[in-house]
Design an enzyme around this catalytic site. Structure first.
Site, PDB file in Angstrom:
ATOM      1  N   GLN A  70       0.841  -1.054  -0.023  1.00 38.54           N
ATOM      2  CA  GLN A  70       0.021   0.017   0.027  1.00 38.54           C
ATOM      3  C   GLN A  70       0.983   1.276  -0.043  1.00 38.54           C
ATOM      4  O   GLN A  70       0.400   2.304   0.726  1.00 38.54           O
ATOM      5  CB  GLN A  70      -0.814  -0.108   1.266  1.00 38.54           C
ATOM      6  CG  GLN A  70      -2.217  -0.977   1.024  1.00 38.54           C
ATOM      7  CD  GLN A  70      -3.318  -0.333  -0.126  1.00 38.54           C
ATOM      8  OE1 GLN A  70      -3.128   1.061  -0.582  1.00 38.54           O
ATOM      9  NE2 GLN A  70      -3.842  -1.425  -0.668  1.00 38.54           N
ATOM     10  N   SER A  71       1.980   1.255  -0.753  1.00 38.02           N
ATOM     11  CA  SER A  71       3.054   2.551  -0.560  1.00 38.02           C
ATOM     12  C   SER A  71       2.180   3.491  -1.498  1.00 38.02           C
ATOM     13  O   SER A  71       1.704   3.593  -2.543  1.00 38.02           O
ATOM     14  CB  SER A  71       4.456   1.823  -1.427  1.00 38.02           C
ATOM     15  OG  SER A  71       4.921   3.126  -1.807  1.00 38.02           O
TER      16      SER A  71
END
Ligand SMILES: *Cc1c(COP(=O)(O)O)cnc(C)c1O
Length: 328
Positions: A70-71
């Protein structure tokens, strides 16, 4: 002049809410870097203004980078690469080998941007620099030109963008925004890969924005970040020797919660409470932990610049976190 693209919507607002002051027990101005753009918004777009300028200058056709699944950085990179007509390759760290990840939040936007995604294990992630170099070499064999950006866009060049952000704040203060020209007692922000902290600490000193910077770690620990931030700040000073000194930097590692990407029940309730009392939406991975840290500091700095670094897609990927709250 160092090449820099104009990708972000700047200056971002300096936002004040009496309800937020009451909730936190101090005076807080929020630098709304969650509003740097549309879907690409957050702190990473500032760094990418320098990094992608260098990529274009070097004739890059592919941008290679990495991050958690989930960068926010990977998502901003994928969308901006698409905007510039480049391809992107993302090495994304899964929680554990074999764990499936739904295409929600940042990952949904990565897919939408057409990024090539390689999911890697936490163990492979430790070799990320090598993996990205190898990918660059593979692309070169196909006559493509790869530009590799480290985790979080955190190197000296990326950090210079947060020196610039502090100049932006100084200009706002001089215009009478943010409560007037007096410097803040402290800047408070979330710290994940160190580039923001390095730039803010250099820029806060250079432009007399604040005498101290509180970087709230969301992973790793104080010793780790002291070293990483010193290295990045050293690189930035290598590029801009006039920067020299930094503001006092306090690295906090007591508010990471249960781990990277995970909040404690108190941090989650704090995030909900702030949204309901002020309308300000924090994300559970970064900004909620940093503002929660401010709420717990004792003594508390009296006039604070809270840097809201964004992260909304990460919140939208964690709906299940709030099940208990809605059913209560
Ligand atoms: C990346 C990120 C941070 C941390 O910035 P670093 O420069 O990586 O330390 C903070 N908040 C959000 C929302 C981020 O995406």
């Amino acid at each position: 002049m160092r090449p820099k693209l104009r990708l972000a919507h700047l200056p971002t607002p300096l936002w004040h809410s009496t309800a937020l002051d009451a909730a936190l027990g101090t005076t807080v101005w929020v630098k709304r870097d969650d509003m740097t753009a549309g879907a690409e918004a957050g702190n990473k777009i500032r760094k990418l203004e320098y990094l992608l300028a260098e990529a274009l200058e070097r004739g890059a056709t592919w941008i290679v980078t990495c991050g958690a699944v989930q960068s926010n950085h990977a998502r901003a990179t994928a969308l901006l690469a698409a905007r510039l007509g480049l391809r992107s390759l993302l090495f994304l760290r899964t929680v554990a080998p074999g764990v499936a990840h739904a295409a929600t939040g940042n990952l949904l936007l990565d897919r939408l941007a057409g990024a090539e995604i390689r999911l890697i294990t936490p163990e492979q992630y430790r070799r990320r620099a090598e993996l990205m170099e190898e990918a660059g070499a593979e692309l070169a064999q196909r006559d493509e030109v790869a530009y590799v950006i480290p985790e979080g866009g955190s190197n000296g060049l990326g950090a210079l963008s947060y020196v610039d952000a502090m100049r932006e704040v100084r200009e706002q203060l001089d215009l009478g925004l943010g409560g007037g020209p007096e410097p803040f007692d402290a800047v408070v922000h979330a710290c994940g890969s160190g580039g923001t902290a390095a730039g803010v600490a250099l820029g806060a000193r250079r432009f007399d924005v604040a005498s101290s910077v509180h970087a709230v770690a969301v992973c790793d620990d104080r010793d780790y970040f002291a070293e990483v931030i010193a290295r990045i700040a050293g690189e930035a000073v290598g590029l801009e020797p006039r920067l020299g000194q930094r503001a006092d930097l306090v690295i906090h590692d007591a508010w990471k919660g249960p781990g990277y990407g995970m909040v404690s029940p108190e941090q989650r309730d704090f995030l909900v409470d702030i949204a309901r009392r002020t309308g300000l939406v924090l994300d559970p991975v970064y900004s909620a932990k940093a503002l929660f840290a401010l709420s717990q500091m004792d003594p508390k700095p009296r006039r604070v610049l809270f840097l809201h670094t964004g992260g909304l897609p990460g919140l939208l990927a964690q709906a299940d976190l709030f099940g208990e709250v809605w059913s209560a």
